[in-house]
Structure formats: C-alpha cells, structure tokens
Design an enzyme around this catalytic site. Sequence first.
Site, PDB file in Angstrom:
ATOM      1  N   ARG B  22      22.316  40.539  47.352  1.00  0.00           N
ATOM      2  CA  ARG B  22      22.870  41.904  47.214  1.00  0.00           C
ATOM      3  C   ARG B  22      21.855  42.862  46.599  1.00  0.00           C
ATOM      4  O   ARG B  22      21.956  44.074  46.785  1.00  0.00           O
ATOM      5  CB  ARG B  22      24.180  41.884  46.423  1.00  0.00           C
ATOM      6  N   SER B  49      28.426  46.019  40.909  1.00  0.00           N
ATOM      7  CA  SER B  49      28.345  44.714  41.544  1.00  0.00           C
ATOM      8  C   SER B  49      27.688  44.773  42.924  1.00  0.00           C
ATOM      9  O   SER B  49      26.946  43.870  43.299  1.00  0.00           O
ATOM     10  CB  SER B  49      29.764  44.172  41.645  1.00  0.00           C
ATOM     11  N   GLU B  70      40.155  50.420  49.979  1.00  0.00           N
ATOM     12  CA  GLU B  70      39.223  49.960  51.016  1.00  0.00           C
ATOM     13  C   GLU B  70      39.612  50.444  52.402  1.00  0.00           C
ATOM     14  O   GLU B  70      38.745  50.759  53.220  1.00  0.00           O
ATOM     15  CB  GLU B  70      39.148  48.425  50.987  1.00  0.00           C
ATOM     16  N   PHE B  95      37.664  42.044  50.555  1.00  0.00           N
ATOM     17  CA  PHE B  95      38.393  43.311  50.487  1.00  0.00           C
ATOM     18  C   PHE B  95      38.083  44.220  51.674  1.00  0.00           C
ATOM     19  O   PHE B  95      38.849  45.122  51.989  1.00  0.00           O
ATOM     20  CB  PHE B  95      38.086  44.032  49.179  1.00  0.00           C
ATOM     21  N   ARG B 179      26.546  36.811  45.801  1.00  0.00           N
ATOM     22  CA  ARG B 179      26.545  37.274  44.417  1.00  0.00           C
ATOM     23  C   ARG B 179      25.434  36.625  43.582  1.00  0.00           C
ATOM     24  O   ARG B 179      24.768  37.288  42.795  1.00  0.00           O
ATOM     25  CB  ARG B 179      27.890  36.930  43.769  1.00  0.00           C
TER      26      ARG B 179
END
Lengths: 280, 327
Positions: B22, B49, B70, B95, B179
């Site tokens: 990411r 994040s 979303e 999401f 992540r």
Amino acid sequence: MPMKYSKKELDKICIELRKDIVTMLNKAGSGHAGGSLGSVEILVSLYWNVIKHNPKNPEWEERDYFILSKGHVCPAWYAVLARRGYFSREELWTLRKFGSILQGHPHHLKTPGVEASTGSLGQGLSISNGIAMAMRFQNKPNRVYCLLGDGEVQEGAVWEAGMTAAHYKLDNICATIDRNMLQIDGITEEVMGLENLEEKWRAFNWHVINVDGHNVEELTKAYDEAMTVKGKPTMVIAKTVKGKGVSFIENQVDWHGKAPNDEEYKKAMAELEEAERRLG
Amino acid sequence: MGIVKEMHLVEDLHNVNSKPTRDGYGEALLILGETNPKVVVMDADLAKSTRTVWFREKFPEKFIDMGIAEQDMLATAGGLALGGMIPFCSTYGVFVAGRAWDQIRTTICYGEFNVKIGGMHGGISVGPDGATHQSLEEVPLMRVLPGMTVFSPTDAIEGRKVALFAAEHIGPTYIRYGREAVPIITTEETPFNPWKAEVYRTGDDVAIIAAGTLVYEGLLAAEELAKEGIEARVINCHTIKPMDIETIVNAAKECGAIVTAEEHSVIGGLGGAVAEVICQHYPVPMRIIGIEDRFGESGEPEELMKAFGMSAENIIKNVKEVLDMKE
Ligand SMILES: Cc1ncc(C[n+]2csc(CCOP(=O)(O)OP(=O)(O)O)c2C)c(N)n1
C-alpha cells in the site's frame, strides 16, 4: 428567467409524449407505465425550459447534465430525447427489442443524450455529485439535474449522497423527487414511510422547494429559483400522480411495471386524444 | 535454469527490505498529484491506512473525503470520471469490492467509466483485525465484471508502478494491496509490462504461478526444489485480468504441471483464473494454493501466513503432489 415555451405549448407536448409512451410500451409488451406517465411534466420543464443542451451534439462541452436516477422510467425520457432531436422518433418503437439503442433501462453507451447507465436505484444522486465536483474542479458553470423516485429514496446510499452534496456545498446540483406516493409493493408510507420528506432534506442542509409536479410553470419556476441558491444543493419535491393522463393507470400500484395490451392501448390513446382536443 | 537476470530482481532473496504494498499506492498518488492534473483522490475515512493521507497533505484541494460511505464514493467517482477527472477510490477491499459492488458494476463497469480503485488489506496477513477486515474474495468479485482490469502487485515498488500505469490506462481498474510489510523483491529496473506475466525464474519441471507476496514464497520454494533437482519456473502474474494467456499456456506446455499461489480464497482468484485458461488451452495437472473455503481469523500476520499455508513449504509440498500427478 421567463418560460421559453408557453404553458399551453408544453401541455400539448406532454400529451404527445404520453401518446408516445403508451405506444412504446404497447409495442414493447413490457416496461414501466405508471412512473413514466407521471414524470412527463418534470422532464418537459427541464428539456424545454431549463437545461442547456444540444441534441445535435450531445457531448457539447457547455451542456448541463441530466441523470435519471430512477432509470425504470426511461420510456418517458427516451420520448423526450427523440422529440428534442437526439435520435429519430422511429427508434422509440424499438424499445426493449434486441439490438435497439433503447435498452430496458438507460445505457449511455447506446443512447445519445444518456449520460450514465442507471436502473439499479440509489446511484444517480452520487453520480450527479461526482459530475458537479468535476465541473467545480475545472471551473465550469455547467449544472447537474437528477430525477429520483420517492420509493428510491429508501435506498441508504441516497442519503449518503445527500450528505455529500450538502457537505461540499454543491449548489450546481438540482435534484427532483417524483413524489407520487407509490412504489412496487404499495403506498410508500405503508411500505417504508418517508415522511417528513421535506424536513428530512432540510435537515440534510438542502434547499427544498415543493411544487405541483404536473404544472410546467411551477416546475420551471422552481428550477429557476434553484439557480439562484448559493452554497446549497436544491431538492424539488414534485407532487405527482403515478400514471398521470390515463384514467385507469392513474394511482394504480399494479400499473408500476406493466405495459398496456392492445385493448388498453386503444382506450389510453382515445383518452389522450380527447385531452388534446379539449386543450385546443 | 534459475533467476532471470533481465528481471533485475534483488541480489539476495535472503536479505531483502520490507514494505507494505500500500505504500506504493501512496507514493504513486504523490507523483500523480504533480504530473496528472486530472487525478483526484477519494477516501472513506481510512486515509492514514490507505496512505492517501500523503496526497491529502500535499494536494488538499484535489482530495475528496467521502466520510464512511463507500457506495456513495464509488458512484460519485463514476460522476467525476464522466466529468473528465480520474478518481482514485481508496479503502479496504472488503468495503469496496463487497459493499459497493453494485455501484462498481452498474455505474462504473457497465458505463465504462474511468475509475481507479485501490483496495487495501487484501489477504490474511492483515492480522489481528481478523476476518472482517481480511479481504479474501475481491478477485472474483472484480474480475467477473466486464471491462474491469485487476492487478495484484507483488511488492511496494510494483505497487507504485501499477498505480502509475492505472492513471494512464483508460477503463475501470482494481488494484489489490496488502497491509503488512512484505519483501521487496523487484527493483526500479525490473521491467513492468501490465499485460505480461513475468517469468522471474526459468525451469521446465513445474510452473509456480503466483501473485502478491506469494511470488516471494514461490522463489524461495524454487530455490529449495532446485537443491533436489526439481527446476521450477516462477511467474509473477501481477495482472489477473486480462490474463497473459500466452505465458500461462507456454508454462503448461513446457512444464507440464502448474501450482498457483495467492493470499486469497482458492475459489475464483488467481488459481481460478489460471485454471480457466489451462483447462481450455492445454490441460495439465494443477494445484491451487490459497485460503481454503473459509474466513480468516485474528493473529499475528506471520503466524497466520504459516497457519494458512501461505509459505514456501506449502508450495514445495504442492509441487511434489502435482509432480506425482504428472507421471
Ligand atoms: C437497487 C434496486 N432495487 C430494486 C429495484 C426494483 N425496482 C424497480 S422500480 C422500483 C420501485 C421504485 O419506486 P419509486 O422510486 O417510487 O418509483 P416510481 O413509483 O416513481 O416508479 C423497484 C423496487 C431496482 N431497480 N433497483
């Protein structure tokens, strides 16, 4: 801004369009009669008096955008687009047929004048917000119009979009709710109550205008007022009769997603022709 | 046989730096903020994040906070694209691919709107947040949509290259990011062709086709297998749709057995996509390594990766099984 077309002229066009709609649905053998007939004046006010557009050049840089969030009433929109010259009226009779440019729900890659593909309820107001933001990023004055159903407003995502438009002060958006009090399974207030709808939108920081959704003068005035509102999006709540103009379709839940058979078609056309005569 | 020099991978696989993929997304957006005036970045309350916070700090006027909404974010992105912008929608895979699937389907893909989606937290290595946040299902949800391009970069460098490419590419694009910090195995010099699966290691006994961080495990597995005289071809299949059919079919023809590996459900992911190609063009024995049909759970990323078989050891085991099937 004065009406570009007189009320009488537009009322006549509305009847013509209703005749097109029942003909289209009869030929198609399916489609949404009630909502289509009920939203004619809203579309006519927009397409004859309010929005900047160019049927010969649908992608015209300076056009205003119109998003039909309640995609199922596209027969009314298609009839409007044909009459304004986006495509030939002959195309109307191919509605819902294999290979037609007129899909059962709007698809922008097929139909000139259709900006986005809709039919899954609850997405059009967000799309409109996105366009409005894009115009702002590029310092363009183009405005965005959006038509929603009242049942559609039960979709949670509509309220997400309601927050977004107000949060970003998108005063280049003017949406309309076709408040006909009906949805598929019955009366909105019985299926899933929406009232107090006006107060809800006000509480979401929208400028709200109530109008008679079958009065092209009132509608045009509302859209003109929306253009003067600064720092807020505008919601026009248009009180309508689902199925307006054909007595046996008016206010009938069962006529939501139905097309007139040949007999019903003849009856409907006779009524509409009679209305036309009375108008003179 | 062995590592392909022209791929310019890191010198020593046992001495690598790590970074979350990411980060590559966040780095790419910073570059795009300077170079592409059409790019706007959207986020749904996960800016730290998703790393879009870096863009937000530098280009606040081009950052759109959508709140925790979303569905609204994705349909709004459609409108932004229609209005001439290139929106990058950023949130977790669950999401976006899950919650906003209908918006992605009807508004974005059916409409062919030029929207980019950065889906973070793909895979089991999300760790302690558990199953609710570990996205193991995005690949089939996204690749089933006509017109959608689906990427699964292997490290942060490739993650940056993919996002930069996405801004140039016209059409809906989904990029799957992770992540956890994972080994950086490519370098700036490593070629990135979005439409090509890259052969990182040559070999003719079996092909290990992997995506995401499993490419690294695949390379480690191949190294071990070579010690036993088994030469495994290792392919980085960063583009899951459209798939580079030629490279995959060549692997089937030349190696005669295939093992796929991904940090994703075994249903419909990279393995499913490769199987669709193989069974129609050149059927050979095949094994699909992924998360068996189940949800994830909490734990430390490393222990979860081991427990769920996301390891070189498991790849080696599967290679041996598939080689038994071969003869
Ligand atoms: C997301 C979604 N759910 C369900 C439907 C099926 N559907 C089509 S029209 C309709 C009722 C719409 O009611 P309303 O918005 O009040 O429209 P109108 O009564 O004016 O036709 C429903 C439920 C749909 N098209 N999209």
